[in-house]
Each structure stands twice: as C-alpha cells, then as structure tokens.
Design an enzyme around this catalytic site. Structure first.
Site, PDB file in Angstrom:
ATOM      1  N   TRP A 404       7.417  -7.959  11.428  1.00 26.17           N
ATOM      2  CA  TRP A 404       6.785  -7.200  10.333  1.00 26.17           C
ATOM      3  C   TRP A 404       5.325  -6.904  10.668  1.00 26.17           C
ATOM      4  O   TRP A 404       4.599  -7.770  11.167  1.00 26.17           O
ATOM      5  CB  TRP A 404       6.857  -8.064   9.077  1.00 26.17           C
ATOM      6  CG  TRP A 404       6.234  -7.500   7.821  1.00 26.17           C
ATOM      7  CD1 TRP A 404       6.887  -6.846   6.822  1.00 26.17           C
ATOM      8  CD2 TRP A 404       4.861  -7.594   7.397  1.00 26.17           C
ATOM      9  NE1 TRP A 404       6.007  -6.510   5.817  1.00 26.17           N
ATOM     10  CE2 TRP A 404       4.754  -6.965   6.145  1.00 26.17           C
ATOM     11  CE3 TRP A 404       3.699  -8.145   7.956  1.00 26.17           C
ATOM     12  CZ2 TRP A 404       3.561  -6.863   5.437  1.00 26.17           C
ATOM     13  CZ3 TRP A 404       2.512  -8.046   7.248  1.00 26.17           C
ATOM     14  CH2 TRP A 404       2.439  -7.413   6.001  1.00 26.17           C
ATOM     15  N   ARG A 436      -3.516  -5.033  -3.886  1.00 21.18           N
ATOM     16  CA  ARG A 436      -2.959  -6.262  -3.301  1.00 21.18           C
ATOM     17  C   ARG A 436      -4.021  -6.952  -2.429  1.00 21.18           C
ATOM     18  O   ARG A 436      -3.732  -7.409  -1.333  1.00 21.18           O
ATOM     19  CB  ARG A 436      -1.716  -5.946  -2.462  1.00 21.18           C
ATOM     20  CG  ARG A 436      -0.762  -7.132  -2.362  1.00 21.18           C
ATOM     21  CD  ARG A 436       0.295  -6.926  -1.273  1.00 21.18           C
ATOM     22  NE  ARG A 436       1.275  -8.001  -1.308  1.00 21.18           N
ATOM     23  CZ  ARG A 436       2.102  -8.286  -0.330  1.00 21.18           C
ATOM     24  NH1 ARG A 436       2.103  -7.596   0.785  1.00 21.18           N
ATOM     25  NH2 ARG A 436       2.950  -9.283  -0.440  1.00 21.18           N
ATOM     26  N   ASP A 471       5.395  -1.825   7.199  1.00 17.64           N
ATOM     27  CA  ASP A 471       5.192  -1.879   5.747  1.00 17.64           C
ATOM     28  C   ASP A 471       3.896  -1.171   5.363  1.00 17.64           C
ATOM     29  O   ASP A 471       3.028  -0.893   6.212  1.00 17.64           O
ATOM     30  CB  ASP A 471       5.138  -3.365   5.338  1.00 17.64           C
ATOM     31  CG  ASP A 471       5.499  -3.609   3.885  1.00 17.64           C
ATOM     32  OD1 ASP A 471       5.587  -2.638   3.115  1.00 17.64           O
ATOM     33  OD2 ASP A 471       5.666  -4.792   3.520  1.00 17.64           O
ATOM     34  N   ASN A 473       1.542  -1.382   1.638  1.00 12.71           N
ATOM     35  CA  ASN A 473       1.669  -1.951   0.298  1.00 12.71           C
ATOM     36  C   ASN A 473       0.616  -1.554  -0.730  1.00 12.71           C
ATOM     37  O   ASN A 473       0.344  -2.329  -1.646  1.00 12.71           O
ATOM     38  CB  ASN A 473       1.707  -3.482   0.407  1.00 12.71           C
ATOM     39  CG  ASN A 473       3.041  -3.956   0.942  1.00 12.71           C
ATOM     40  OD1 ASN A 473       4.078  -3.622   0.385  1.00 12.71           O
ATOM     41  ND2 ASN A 473       3.024  -4.698   2.030  1.00 12.71           N
ATOM     42  N   CYS A 519       8.936   1.043   5.434  1.00  9.08           N
ATOM     43  CA  CYS A 519       8.877   0.215   4.225  1.00  9.08           C
ATOM     44  C   CYS A 519       7.542   0.510   3.551  1.00  9.08           C
ATOM     45  O   CYS A 519       6.549   0.782   4.235  1.00  9.08           O
ATOM     46  CB  CYS A 519       8.965  -1.256   4.625  1.00  9.08           C
ATOM     47  SG  CYS A 519       8.807  -2.418   3.250  1.00  9.08           S
ATOM     48  N   GLY A 522       8.710  -2.004  -0.634  1.00  8.08           N
ATOM     49  CA  GLY A 522      10.082  -1.564  -0.879  1.00  8.08           C
ATOM     50  C   GLY A 522      10.162  -0.092  -0.553  1.00  8.08           C
ATOM     51  O   GLY A 522       9.794   0.352   0.535  1.00  8.08           O
ATOM     52  N   ASP A 541      12.279  -3.289  -3.016  1.00 11.85           N
ATOM     53  CA  ASP A 541      12.112  -4.749  -3.062  1.00 11.85           C
ATOM     54  C   ASP A 541      13.075  -5.366  -4.065  1.00 11.85           C
ATOM     55  O   ASP A 541      13.207  -6.578  -4.131  1.00 11.85           O
ATOM     56  CB  ASP A 541      10.671  -5.109  -3.444  1.00 11.85           C
ATOM     57  CG  ASP A 541       9.762  -5.123  -2.224  1.00 11.85           C
ATOM     58  OD1 ASP A 541      10.285  -5.102  -1.092  1.00 11.85           O
ATOM     59  OD2 ASP A 541       8.531  -5.153  -2.409  1.00 11.85           O
TER      60      ASP A 541
HETATM   61  C1  DGJ Z   1       6.715  -5.539   0.733  1.00 15.17           C
HETATM   62  C2  DGJ Z   1       8.053  -5.368   1.370  1.00 15.17           C
HETATM   63  O1  DGJ Z   1       8.798  -4.407   0.688  1.00 15.17           O
HETATM   64  C3  DGJ Z   1       8.766  -6.711   1.399  1.00 15.17           C
HETATM   65  O2  DGJ Z   1      10.051  -6.548   1.933  1.00 15.17           O
HETATM   66  C4  DGJ Z   1       7.961  -7.674   2.217  1.00 15.17           C
HETATM   67  O3  DGJ Z   1       7.921  -7.258   3.539  1.00 15.17           O
HETATM   68  C5  DGJ Z   1       6.571  -7.793   1.626  1.00 15.17           C
HETATM   69  N1  DGJ Z   1       5.954  -6.506   1.463  1.00 15.17           N
HETATM   70  C6  DGJ Z   1       5.707  -8.656   2.484  1.00 15.17           C
HETATM   71  O4  DGJ Z   1       4.417  -8.678   2.074  1.00 15.17           O
END
Ligand code: DGJ
Length: 721
Positions: A404, A436, A471, A473, A519, A522, A541
C-alpha cells in the site's frame, strides 16, 4: 464506419447500434442532425434550418430564420447568439470573449497518445475543425467510433492560432443538442461508504449540473449522467450515457430550453479553471464516452464495459486472471509486526489465495493516521528485517507481494515535509486545511512527480513488489502551487490530475507486470481515467455484503465487474455492524476482482474450507467475470433486492446471483426474468433440471424460499447442446 458527403458536408458516423449524423448548415455551424438507433440514411434528414428562429441573427446575417440558440450545435461559445450553456470561453487580448465557431475543415486521423491524459485506443477517428479567425482560435472536435461497440468517444483540442495569448475560462470535452422527448436523467450519487447509488429525476427546464470540485472525481457524484426515455428500465427504452475519462473536477450539464431542445455538455469543471495558451499552443480536453442503447440501461452498460475492456484498460491485465488477495487492513489496521504478517501468510497457504497485500502502517513511525506519509521506508519496530523479508516470505510460500502507498500525500509530521516544505499544496501565509491529518503533495511540480516515481520504483526493485495499492484519502483544498506563475494558478486542478496520470503512466510503462490497484478512501475516485492505469479499483471501504449489493450495482452502470475490487470481511461488519452469512459475503465479493480483508489466522476449519472452495469456484467463473456481459435483473434501488447475471459472450454459460429480500413470513414467490440468455437454447441449472432459454426469459426463474437474513442464491446455467 465514417461516411462523408463532401458536397453537402454531412458526416454519418455509425457504431454498433447507432448513427450519429452531423452536417454543416448554411451559416457554417456544425449541427447534430441525428443521434439514435441505426437508420438508413436518406437525404431528407438535412432539413434543419428552415422555419427556425425569431431571435438574434447569427453574425453578419440578416436572415430572420437564423437563430443560433435554436441550432443543434456540436460545440458553442458566447457572444454570437447562442444563449445556452457554452462549451468554451476564450478571453482574447482585447478582453473580448465573443467567439463564433464555424466549420473550417475535417480529416481522418490516428489518435496521438503522447500526453498522459488517458484515451481510448483503436477505432476510427474523425476530426472536424471549427474556427473563429477574429478570436484566433481553432477547435478540433474528435470523434472516435467502433463498428462493434455502441459508443462514441469525443474530445476537443483547442489551438491558439493568433499571435497573442488567449485565456480559456472553460473548455468542455463535448456538447450535444438533442430533441427532448419525455426524458429523465440518471446519475450515481453517494459518499464514503455509500458510493454510486442510482438516482433518477424528471428533467426540468433550466440546467441540472452534476459536478465535483473536490479535486477528485468523488464518491458524491460520479462523472456520469444518463438521459433516457422516462419509461426506460434495465432492459427497455432509449438511453444515452455520458461518462468522462477523467479523475479530477468535472461538470456535466443537462439543459432543457423553451423549445424543447436538450443540451448536454461537460468536461473539466469550469469553476476554478483557467488555461493560458501562448500563440501556437494547444489545450487537450479529457475524453467523454457517449454510449447509446435502445435496450435500456443494461445496453448502455454493455457499451461502456466493452469499450473500457477492449480499448482503455491495460491490455496486459484486462482479461488476465486476477490476483486473489488477502489484505491485512481490516485484520490488523495499524497494529501488526512481521510475525503477525507471516502468520497471516501461513494461514492462507493452500487456499487458493495467491497475493498478500500489506496495507497502511508499514512505514516511518506510522502507528495511526496522524503521521509519516511520505516517509516510505519500513517501520523498524514493526519490520526489523525490512519489507524484503515479508516479500521473500510471500514468494517462498508461493504468494505474490503487494504494498500500500498513498503517494500523493504527506503528513506534517514526517521527514519528507521537514525536508521539502515547498512540495505541499498550500498558500504562503495561510495555514492549509488538513484532511485525515494530512497534506496534499503538489503534483503540478515535476520534482514531486519524479519523487513519487523514484520512490515507488525503488520499492518495486528492492522489495520485489508484484502489486501496488495506490490510495488517496482526502479532497484537495488550498489550490495553489509555488511553482506556477500567478496567471497560471487556475490551471492547478487540471495540472494536478495530469501530474497524477504522468506518475501512473511512467510507473506502469517501466514495470509492465506490476498491477496497480486504484483506491481513494474506498471508491472516492472510481472513474474511467484511473481505470486506464489501474485495471481494478477498491470499490468501497464498506465491505458489508448487503451494502455492497447496492454499491456494486451502481458502479456497474459504467464500469465492468472486473474493475471492481471486492473483498470478503468478518462479521459483525466493521462499517455497518451487520451480520451476513459467510456464503453471501463470498457470493457478492466474487462478483468483482476477488479477495479477503480479514484475519485469516482466526478462520474456523469450516470457514477455511469455504475460503478454499470459494477461490476454486472464483477461478472457474473468472472468465465470465472478466469477459462476459453483466445483466442487472433486480435493482436494490427500485425493486428492493439484488439480482444480476454474468453471461458469456456466446451465451452458453451464465451465473445468476440473487440476494432476495429478507423474509417477512408468508412471503410472495419472487421470480427473476433472466434477460440475456439465448431464447433458442436449453439450459441446465446447477447441473440438474433443464429449462428453455425462452421460458427463463419470459416466465422467469422462481427463487427458492430461504430462511434467515441476507442469504444469496447462486445458480449456474449451462447450455445443454
Ligand atoms: C482507505 C482505503 O480505502 C482502505 O482500504 C485502507 O487502505 C485505508 N485507507 C488505509 O489507511
């Protein structure tokens, strides 16, 4: 096929099920004469300009029948008599914005793939050029079609032909004007954990805009809109679907005017967008795919799925057997060490799971989500022997190793931020918004893109990575780059997306056998742009099987099942607290690129056997998942429960999956009409009874009654002869 009538300037583009016919009218404007079900072309169709218009004349004309607001334009600007939502706004040296785009030429071309902006491969491409000499601009409209796919791909190249700079406030990918005919609009809406719910509305007069200004295509609104007959269902009715191949800010408008002309246009969001073009420079828009179906929404989805599989997703992966993943996120979150990871790897040996993905928390000082993004070196406390030790352990035990990253981000508490504070998206003198607890790296800066490519490359090479989970976020705020000039700051959002695509392009070209899974918290950036580089994307997610029936159902409107990464997790589910049977979790997760997201060391013997059986049947069915047609049969949004069928292209094999409604007691007998089967064939169901395709389509398949909640019914159908 592209047919051109030179004399009359008529362009007849035909794909699998449609004609898209354009013509230049007597005032020089490019109009859409027809877009719909295949018709035999006859000359009568070019009857457009008579008796239209009592408004403003087009420039230089004294003809009262020439009102640009009533033309069915393929692209339009401002100031020249078309008062609807424009496709482009060109600021000229004088400060004037009027731009009157008239036909200048056409050519058939091979598409160029030099920029990282994703594009569909193959097909035949027609370019029609529209010019305004006074504004000093030429707009090349690109149309790509495929004989065997019911979709047309559009995009635009804007060229500054003047000797001065011009500034674009807006540059859409497409515009189309269609006659309104009691249509509805449908979109995919949601949020984190409830991505891509299908919602539909009657079209009102005025403009309905679907857009994202989050810097990512977003979970709130997907870059998709459909215009359909108001009575359209999954299997009947006309549907026009629009899906942008783009991962950043977008907008899609549907406007109904006073004379029942429907304008649909869109592309990069015009809010907070601007682009300078020096003399001779060009601006390339993202592509928009326009699918046509006269067989309901399933037909529209088939067009998107076929196009993306055949012409967008990486050819190396699209039909190849996918990894069956065990991911440690829901098993351990941040709390793991090398021994724990090895015990997870040990516990899946022999089950058919073939890839271990180490999720967040392996680097820097990361024990929660407040720190260390950007410090992409192994956390010595958790992994004293480094990542290579885990990777070697996977390989020794016959598993592939995935890792990841959240490459676009940096934690304020990190070595990277300490050493490169200017690499962050922020404005001097203003404290940036955190999301975050993290900041966004400035991907408009080439040095940052180089850093991302080099960091990931060194892990691929030194730690033997076979797979990457990429990912992202948070949404983007404080849009500003210290490397852009003041007058270029409104280019930031699009330049960020280009930086992302550039990093993905460089890595995928350099390491063609490494699969990158997309990603974004999610499924917050689940779009066709990402699919061009990532053959699969973590769908949500929310791993609860019941929630997933809705999320996967909506996602399938545009994106093929093999693009959806779907995992089995534990119960009570971590996101919803719901308890669903293990078999249902397996049945729903195996409708996408399959995997597990649980602590496999805690599986009971029965569960372990179920995992093994699930992996084996997933592999047997995978060819259906990767290359078959997905037919949605019952909608969790409209019908209250989920039924879908995967059917092989030759219709000889099919797999029906249903999650019937929970029992109330004395329930009605539910049945599902199995559209998509060959009505002239006989099918054996689950290796036992035999039924005709026509009976299964028209009478339907009656669901056995099941007791308990959230059960699934899976039926395999094989043609008997
Ligand atoms: C968001 C992702 O969608 C999850 O699957 C996971 O990887 C987390 N982030 C980790 O911080």
């Amino acid at each position: 096929m592209i047919k051109i009538n030179e004399e009359q300037k008529i362009f007849d583009l035909s794909g699998k099920d449609f004609n898209y016919i354009l013509a230049v009218n007597q005032f020089g404007y490019l109009e859409n004469l027809y877009f719909g079900k295949k018709i035999e072309y006859t000359g009568f169709i070019k009857n457009f300009t008579e008796a239209r218009g009592h408004g403003v004349c087009v420039s230089g004309e004294r003809n009262r029948h020439a009102d640009a607001s009533q033309f069915m334009l393929e692209y339009s600007s401002v100031g020249a008599g078309d008062f609807r939502i424009p496709s482009i706004i060109v600021n000229q040296k004088s400060g004037a914005r009027t731009c009157d785009l008239k036909y200048s030429s056409y050519k058939i071309v091979e598409k160029r793939f030099s920029s990282p902006l994703p594009k569909c491969r193959g097909g035949e491409t027609l370019v029609i050029s529209l010019t305004d000499e006074s504004a000093g601009v030429t707009v090349d409209l690109y149309y790509t079609i495929y004989d065997d796919i019911s979709a047309i791909v559009r995009s635009v190249n804007v060229k500054n032909m003047s000797n001065d700079e011009i500034y674009l406030d807006k540059a859409y990918s497409f515009n189309i004007d269609l006659p309104y005919d009691d249509y509805r609009i449908t979109g995919l809406f949601g949020a984190h954990l409830k991505e891509r719910s299908v919602e539909s509305e009657k079209i009102m007069r005025g403009t309905h805009t679907l857009s994202s200004l989050r810097g990512v295509s977003s979970a709130q609104i997907n870059p998709f809109i459909a215009v359909s007959d108001s009575y359209a269902t999954e299997n009947i009715g006309r549907v026009y679907g629009f899906n942008l191949i783009y991962s950043g800010n977008f907008e899609l408008n549907v406007s109904l005017d006073e004379i029942d002309h429907l304008r649909i246009n869109g592309g990069i969001a015009s809010e907070d967008f601007g682009w300078f073009l020096k003399s001779g420079e060009e601006f390339e828009t993202p592509e928009c795919v326009i699918a046509y179906s006269d067989k309901g929404f399933n037909g529209m989805s088939a067009a998107f799925h076929d196009l993306y599989r055949e012409h967008l997703i990486n050819e190396k992966f699209v039909y190849a057997s996918r990894p069956i993943v065990i991911n440690n996120w829901e098993a351990t979150y941040f709390n793991f060490d090398e021994n724990k990871l090895k015990s997870i790897i040990d516990s899946v040996k022999g089950t058919g799971i073939d890839t271990f993905v180490l999720d967040d928390g392996w680097f820097g000082k990361r024990n929660d989500d407040t720190t260390s993004l950007g410090d992409w070196f192994a956390n010595k406390e958790k992994l004293p022997d480094g990542l290579k030790s885990v990777s070697d352990y996977c390989h020794k035990n016959g598993l592939k190793f995935g890792l990841w990253f959240e490459p676009e981000m940096v934690s304020p508490e990190s070595e990277l931020y300490k050493h490169h504070p200017t690499w962050v998206v922020k404005i001097d003198g203003r404290s940036p918004c955190l999301g975050r607890d993290q900041l966004v790296l400035d991907l408009t800066n080439e040095k940052v893109v180089d850093f991302i490519v080099e960091t990931i490359s060194s892990h691929i090479e030194n730690d033997g990575l076979d797979y990457i989970k990429w990912d992202m976020n948070r949404s983007i705020t404080d849009q500003y780059s210290s490397t852009l000039l003041k007058e270029n700051q409104k280019e930031f959002n699009h330049r960020y997306v280009l930086g992302l695509y550039s990093a993905l392009k460089r890595i995928t070209e350099k390491y063609p056998s490494v699969l990158i899974e997309g990603c974004a918290s999610g499924g917050c950036r689940f779009d066709a742009g990402i699919l061009a580089y990532c053959p699969q994307i973590w769908t949500s997610d929310n791993s609860d099987a019941y929630s997933r029936t809705r999320i996967q159902y909506g996602t399938s409107y545009c994106y093929p099942p093999s693009a959806m990464s779907c995992h089995v997790s534990v119960c009570p589910n971590h996101q919803t607290g719901r308890v669903t049977p293990f078999e249902s979790r397996i049945a729903i997760a195996s409708l996408g690129a399959f995997g597990f997201e649980l602590d496999s060391t805690k599986l009971s013997d029965d569960e372990r056997s179920a995992v093994k059986a699930a992996c084996s049947s997933y592999r047997q069915d995978e060819v259906l998942l990767l290359g078959g047609d997905l037919i949605r049969l019952k909608s969790p949004f409209k019908d209250g429960y989920f039924a879908e069928m995967l059917v092989s292209k030759d219709k000889r094999r099919a797999k029906l999956t249903v999650m019937p409604p929970n029992s109330f007691g004395n329930d009605k007998f539910y049945f599902v009409r199995l559209y998509g089967l060959n009505e002239n064939a006989m099918y054996r169901l689950n290796g036992q009874s035999v039924a005709s395709g026509s009976a299964l389509v028209h009478r339907g398949y009656y669901l056995p009654r099941v007791s308990g909640d959230y059960n699934t019914i899976v039926v395999y159908l094989e043609q008997t002869d």
